[in-house]
Each structure stands twice: as structure tokens, then as C-alpha cells.
Enzyme design. Structure first.
Site, PDB file in Angstrom:
ATOM      1  CG  ASN A  10       3.194  -4.042  -4.438  1.00 22.15           C
ATOM      2  OD1 ASN A  10       3.197  -3.086  -5.223  1.00 22.15           O
ATOM      3  ND2 ASN A  10       2.305  -5.024  -4.501  1.00 22.15           N
ATOM      4  CD1 TRP A  11       5.913   1.523  -1.780  1.00 16.04           C
ATOM      5  CD2 TRP A  11       6.534   3.170  -3.176  1.00 16.04           C
ATOM      6  NE1 TRP A  11       7.100   2.046  -1.320  1.00 16.04           N
ATOM      7  CE2 TRP A  11       7.503   3.059  -2.155  1.00 16.04           C
ATOM      8  CE3 TRP A  11       6.710   4.140  -4.169  1.00 16.04           C
ATOM      9  CZ2 TRP A  11       8.629   3.881  -2.099  1.00 16.04           C
ATOM     10  CZ3 TRP A  11       7.832   4.955  -4.125  1.00 16.04           C
ATOM     11  CH2 TRP A  11       8.771   4.836  -3.091  1.00 16.04           C
ATOM     12  CE  LYS A  12      -0.708  -4.043  -2.737  1.00 18.91           C
ATOM     13  NZ  LYS A  12      -1.787  -4.867  -2.225  1.00 18.91           N
ATOM     14  CG  HIS A  96       0.532  -8.352  -6.719  1.00 14.88           C
ATOM     15  ND1 HIS A  96      -0.802  -8.122  -6.489  1.00 14.88           N
ATOM     16  CD2 HIS A  96       1.173  -8.132  -5.548  1.00 14.88           C
ATOM     17  CE1 HIS A  96      -0.956  -7.765  -5.217  1.00 14.88           C
ATOM     18  NE2 HIS A  96       0.224  -7.756  -4.626  1.00 14.88           N
ATOM     19  CD  GLU A  98      -3.394  -5.709  -5.429  1.00 15.94           C
ATOM     20  OE1 GLU A  98      -2.657  -4.848  -5.934  1.00 15.94           O
ATOM     21  OE2 GLU A  98      -3.484  -5.881  -4.197  1.00 15.94           O
ATOM     22  CD  GLU A 168       2.179 -10.615  -2.063  1.00 19.20           C
ATOM     23  OE1 GLU A 168       2.542  -9.748  -1.261  1.00 19.20           O
ATOM     24  OE2 GLU A 168       1.660 -10.353  -3.158  1.00 19.20           O
ATOM     25  N   GLY A 174      -4.011  -6.805   2.105  1.00 19.07           N
ATOM     26  CA  GLY A 174      -4.767  -5.577   2.323  1.00 19.07           C
ATOM     27  C   GLY A 174      -5.976  -5.744   3.228  1.00 19.07           C
ATOM     28  CB  SER A 213      -2.034  -8.033   6.589  1.00 20.24           C
ATOM     29  OG  SER A 213      -3.146  -7.719   5.753  1.00 20.24           O
ATOM     30  N   GLY A 234       2.698  -4.295   1.344  1.00 24.72           N
ATOM     31  CA  GLY A 234       1.903  -3.300   0.644  1.00 24.72           C
ATOM     32  C   GLY A 234       1.654  -2.089   1.525  1.00 24.72           C
TER      33      GLY A 234
HETATM   34  P1  PGA Z   1      -0.503  -5.703   2.048  1.00 29.63           P
HETATM   35  O1  PGA Z   1      -0.138  -6.015   0.500  1.00 29.63           O
HETATM   36  O2  PGA Z   1       0.795  -5.698   2.813  1.00 29.63           O
HETATM   37  O3  PGA Z   1      -1.167  -4.363   2.028  1.00 29.63           O
HETATM   38  O4  PGA Z   1      -1.402  -6.807   2.511  1.00 29.63           O
HETATM   39  C1  PGA Z   1       0.822  -6.971   0.153  1.00 29.63           C
HETATM   40  C2  PGA Z   1       0.944  -7.081  -1.341  1.00 29.63           C
HETATM   41  O5  PGA Z   1      -0.070  -7.001  -2.052  1.00 29.63           O
HETATM   42  O6  PGA Z   1       2.066  -7.257  -1.878  1.00 29.63           O
END
Ligand code: PGA
Length: 251
Positions: A10-12, A96, A98, A168, A174, A213, A234
Site C-alpha cells: 500500500n503505497w498510500k 483502511h 486512514e 491492521e 507506520g 510495520s 505500507g
Molecule cells: P505500515 O502501513 O506498513 O507503514 O505500517 C501499513 C498500512 O497502512 O497498510
């Protein structure tokens, strides 16, 4: 049931044309269709066309990070499931954390998007997970169950034969704090048991990814758990080296 591990990036809201080119070239060079894991990437919308042109016909799949549940119309700034299919997407992320936290998507909104994704022919990756406060209050399973129930009540259990779940924990996204393999496995088993009570075959075949993470150094231990079928990654999906370290951690 042997479920094939899926390593999904997931490149966001990261990337540029040059980054997408070099990252995807690196992933193509460092992975293969015969590999032990499937690979997928989730670029921002502007880069889907570029991803399609680089990845078409390869073993790497791609998807959108969200979708608008409407098929088309007066929704300035939005992207429909049909458009994602038109860009060759197989998958789309829904729910997600976010999207839930920053853009106010409720459990019902997430269910609507899940449903719309499948109507368009996409395989939704349904993200669920608790916040730190919820975990500390002992509410992890209740929160995950509420998030799942909203979708199951809308689309029915059979729809999960064409979907993926990503657990998640919000506190691990993150932050560098990864759920321990035992913590993650316990929630994954809870999710699978819940679905097992509704349809054993679907629950057994369903891929449940862990996200939060994930990196090369912790992926092997996470993927070794019985109910962890891959990762939604991510930060560590933004360079080919880091992402391939996770891909190569698959036993
Ligand atoms: P992260 O993000 O690996 O940077 O913790 C995971 C995600 O939000 O899908």
C-alpha cells in the site's frame, strides 16, 4: 488448506513516475510467477495507468486504494470501481484505517464500498483493526467483529469467497510497533473462527493479511502463523529492496 501468501504494497500518497518505474522494474526483476508468494501493489490513482503498462501480463497484480461506491456521475474528484477495472485493477482496499479516521468512513460506508467493489468485478481487501485505546480497554475483538459484521450483514458470507481481509491494528501502522506474531495470530484466528461459524469452506480459503510495520526482519515470523496469509505493507513497500525482503521471507 494451503493458502498462498500474498504480499501487498500500500503505497498510500507516495510516489512519482520515476519512483513507480524503478520500483516496479525492481519488483519484476526480483520476483517470479513461480515464487512462493503472490505480489500486489496499490499505487495512487494517477499512477495506475503507468503500473498497468509496466505490469500487464506479469505475475504482479495491482489495485486501487479506495473507490467511490457510485458507478459514475457528478462526484468531482472521485474514482469508481468500473474505472479501476478499466485500469486493469484486480483489487481495491476498502476501510483502511486512514480512510476511516481521516475521511470519516463509517462501518456502513465501508460495507457500501465493499459491495460496490464486488459489483464492479474487483476483489476488495477489507481492512479492520483496533486503536491503541480500544486494545488497552480490551475491546480488540469487539471492534473487529463490529467492523466485520457491518460488511457481512450487507453482502452475506458468500461474498467473502471473492475478498481478502487485512487485520491492521491502528497502533501498529507506520509506528514501527508491530503486533507480536502471537498477538496478530490471536486476532486472525478470531476472524477466521467467526467466518468458520458461517461457512467453513469460505473461511478456510480466505486470505487474512496482517498489516502494521511489517518489514523484512519480522515478516517470516508473522507469516509462519497458521492464520496469517500475507502482509499489507505500507512504508516497507516503497523501495524494491525492502519489499522484496518481505517477499523473500516467505518460507
Ligand atoms: P505500515 O502501513 O506498513 O507503514 O505500517 C501499513 C498500512 O497502512 O497498510
Amino acid at each position: 488448506m494451503m493458502r498462498k501468501i500474498l504480499v501487498a504494497g500500500n503505497w498510500k500518497m507516495h510516489g512519482s513516475k520515476s519512483m513507480v518505474r524503478s520500483l516496479l522494474d525492481g519488483l519484476l526483476a526480483g520476483s517470479s510467477a513461480q515464487g512462493k508468494a503472490d505480489l500486489a501493489v496499490f499505487p495512487s490513482f494517477p499512477y495506475l495507468s503507468l503500473a498497468e503498462s509496466i505490469l500487464s501480463g506479469s505475475h504482479i497484480q495491482w489495485g486501487g486504494q479506495t473507490l467511490n461506491p457510485n458507478a459514475q456521475g457528478a462526484h468531482t474528484g472521485e474514482t469508481s470501481g468500473n474505472m479501476l477495472v478499466d485500469m486493469g485493477c484486480r483489487y481495491v482496499l476498502v476501510g483502511h484505517s486512514e480512510r476511516r479516521a481521516i475521511y470519516g468512513e463509517s462501518d456502513e460506508d465501508v460495507a457500501t464500498r465493499f459491495n460496490a467493489a464486488q459489483d464492479a468485478g474487483l476483489e476488495p481487501v477489507l481492512c479492520v483493526g483496533e486503536t491503541l485505546e480500544e486494545r488497552e480497554a480490551g475491546e480488540t475483538e469487539a471492534v473487529v467483529e463490529r467492523q466485520l459484521d457491518a460488511v457481512i450483514n450487507r453482502v452475506g458470507i458468500d461474498a467473502f469467497s471473492r475478498a481478502i481481509i487485512a487485520y491492521e491494528p491502528v497502533w501498529a501502522i507506520g509506528t514501527g510497533l508491530t503486533a507480536s506474531p502471537e498477538q496478530a495470530q490471536s486476532v486472525h484466528a478470531f476472524i477466521r473462527d467467526k467466518l468458520l461459524s458461517l461457512n467453513g469452506i469460505i473461511a478456510d480459503q480466505l486470505r487474512i493479511l496482517y498489516g502494521g510495520s511489517v518489514k523484512g526482519s519480522n515478516a517470516a515470523e508473522l507469516f509462519a502463523q497458521g492464520d496469517i496469509d500475507g502482509g499489507l505493507v505500507g512504508g516497507a513497500s516503497l523501495t524494491a529492496e525492502d519489499f522484496l525482503a518481505i517477499y523473500n521471507a516467505v518460507a
